[in-house]
Design an enzyme around this catalytic site. Structure first.
Site, PDB file in Angstrom:
ATOM      1  N   TYR A  11      42.746  63.953  -8.076  1.00  0.00           N
ATOM      2  CA  TYR A  11      41.575  64.807  -8.259  1.00  0.00           C
ATOM      3  C   TYR A  11      40.459  64.336  -7.336  1.00  0.00           C
ATOM      4  O   TYR A  11      39.840  65.144  -6.636  1.00  0.00           O
ATOM      5  CB  TYR A  11      41.117  64.776  -9.724  1.00  0.00           C
ATOM      6  CG  TYR A  11      39.926  65.653  -9.976  1.00  0.00           C
ATOM      7  CD1 TYR A  11      40.081  67.004 -10.274  1.00  0.00           C
ATOM      8  CD2 TYR A  11      38.628  65.147  -9.893  1.00  0.00           C
ATOM      9  CE1 TYR A  11      38.981  67.820 -10.487  1.00  0.00           C
ATOM     10  CE2 TYR A  11      37.532  65.951 -10.106  1.00  0.00           C
ATOM     11  CZ  TYR A  11      37.714  67.293 -10.399  1.00  0.00           C
ATOM     12  OH  TYR A  11      36.624  68.098 -10.586  1.00  0.00           O
ATOM     13  N   HIS A  15      38.685  66.031  -3.609  1.00  0.00           N
ATOM     14  CA  HIS A  15      37.247  66.284  -3.478  1.00  0.00           C
ATOM     15  C   HIS A  15      36.602  65.434  -2.380  1.00  0.00           C
ATOM     16  O   HIS A  15      35.387  65.467  -2.218  1.00  0.00           O
ATOM     17  CB  HIS A  15      36.544  66.015  -4.814  1.00  0.00           C
ATOM     18  CG  HIS A  15      36.751  67.102  -5.803  1.00  0.00           C
ATOM     19  ND1 HIS A  15      37.904  67.197  -6.566  1.00  0.00           N
ATOM     20  CD2 HIS A  15      35.972  68.147  -6.159  1.00  0.00           C
ATOM     21  CE1 HIS A  15      37.800  68.265  -7.342  1.00  0.00           C
ATOM     22  NE2 HIS A  15      36.648  68.861  -7.116  1.00  0.00           N
ATOM     23  N   TYR A  34      25.265  69.539  -6.434  1.00  0.00           N
ATOM     24  CA  TYR A  34      26.407  69.693  -7.335  1.00  0.00           C
ATOM     25  C   TYR A  34      27.125  68.352  -7.404  1.00  0.00           C
ATOM     26  O   TYR A  34      27.523  67.812  -6.376  1.00  0.00           O
ATOM     27  CB  TYR A  34      27.333  70.774  -6.785  1.00  0.00           C
ATOM     28  CG  TYR A  34      28.454  71.267  -7.682  1.00  0.00           C
ATOM     29  CD1 TYR A  34      28.633  70.808  -8.973  1.00  0.00           C
ATOM     30  CD2 TYR A  34      29.341  72.216  -7.213  1.00  0.00           C
ATOM     31  CE1 TYR A  34      29.661  71.286  -9.770  1.00  0.00           C
ATOM     32  CE2 TYR A  34      30.375  72.708  -7.998  1.00  0.00           C
ATOM     33  CZ  TYR A  34      30.530  72.234  -9.269  1.00  0.00           C
ATOM     34  OH  TYR A  34      31.550  72.701 -10.056  1.00  0.00           O
ATOM     35  N   TRP A  69      40.899  77.598  -4.320  1.00  0.00           N
ATOM     36  CA  TRP A  69      40.636  76.242  -4.803  1.00  0.00           C
ATOM     37  C   TRP A  69      41.196  76.058  -6.208  1.00  0.00           C
ATOM     38  O   TRP A  69      41.826  75.052  -6.503  1.00  0.00           O
ATOM     39  CB  TRP A  69      39.136  75.959  -4.771  1.00  0.00           C
ATOM     40  CG  TRP A  69      38.786  74.582  -5.239  1.00  0.00           C
ATOM     41  CD1 TRP A  69      38.288  74.229  -6.468  1.00  0.00           C
ATOM     42  CD2 TRP A  69      38.911  73.361  -4.514  1.00  0.00           C
ATOM     43  NE1 TRP A  69      38.086  72.875  -6.541  1.00  0.00           N
ATOM     44  CE2 TRP A  69      38.465  72.309  -5.352  1.00  0.00           C
ATOM     45  CE3 TRP A  69      39.358  73.051  -3.234  1.00  0.00           C
ATOM     46  CZ2 TRP A  69      38.466  70.982  -4.951  1.00  0.00           C
ATOM     47  CZ3 TRP A  69      39.344  71.725  -2.829  1.00  0.00           C
ATOM     48  CH2 TRP A  69      38.905  70.707  -3.692  1.00  0.00           C
ATOM     49  N   TRP A  70      40.961  77.041  -7.069  1.00  0.00           N
ATOM     50  CA  TRP A  70      41.495  76.955  -8.433  1.00  0.00           C
ATOM     51  C   TRP A  70      43.012  76.829  -8.403  1.00  0.00           C
ATOM     52  O   TRP A  70      43.580  76.027  -9.150  1.00  0.00           O
ATOM     53  CB  TRP A  70      41.099  78.180  -9.237  1.00  0.00           C
ATOM     54  CG  TRP A  70      39.661  78.235  -9.647  1.00  0.00           C
ATOM     55  CD1 TRP A  70      38.708  77.263  -9.537  1.00  0.00           C
ATOM     56  CD2 TRP A  70      39.012  79.355 -10.226  1.00  0.00           C
ATOM     57  NE1 TRP A  70      37.512  77.711 -10.022  1.00  0.00           N
ATOM     58  CE2 TRP A  70      37.667  78.995 -10.455  1.00  0.00           C
ATOM     59  CE3 TRP A  70      39.424  80.633 -10.581  1.00  0.00           C
ATOM     60  CZ2 TRP A  70      36.738  79.861 -11.026  1.00  0.00           C
ATOM     61  CZ3 TRP A  70      38.504  81.502 -11.145  1.00  0.00           C
ATOM     62  CH2 TRP A  70      37.170  81.110 -11.371  1.00  0.00           C
TER      63      TRP A  70
END
Length: 98
Positions: A11, A15, A34, A69-70
């Site tokens: 994960y 990113h 963000y 992306w999802w």
């Protein structure tokens, strides 16, 4: 949101950095800042975003890059039928602003 057990490093790797097209889309939709934090014990994620307005923020979900992306993240996170990450809202109990 959360991450499946054993996928915490993946994960973070995905990113670091996020796709430039996705970063551009976030900025173009009024995202000022963000951040995403992970609780290493529970694998729960906490996302914090400062946005220009809620309508533009919500529109990100319908962009093609967000949908891709999802799909890219689906295998390492609990996801809904539309590939969006399973998430729940939090109730603010304290806020200080100067």
């Amino acid at each position: 949101m959360s991450v499946h057990s054993g996928h915490e490093q993946e994960y973070e790797r995905r990113h670091t950095p996020i796709w430039q097209e996705l970063a551009d889309t976030l900025v173009d939709h009024g995202v000022v800042t963000y951040s995403i934090f992970i609780d290493p014990e529970t694998r729960d994620l906490f996302a914090y975003a400062e946005i220009e307005n809620e309508e533009r923020w919500n529109a990100i979900a319908s962009t093609p890059v967000c949908r891709r992306w999802w799909q890219h993240m689906r295998e390492i996170m609990p996801s809904n039928a539309d590939d969006s990450p399973v998430s729940r809202g939090l109730r603010e109990v304290f806020h200080l602003q100067r």
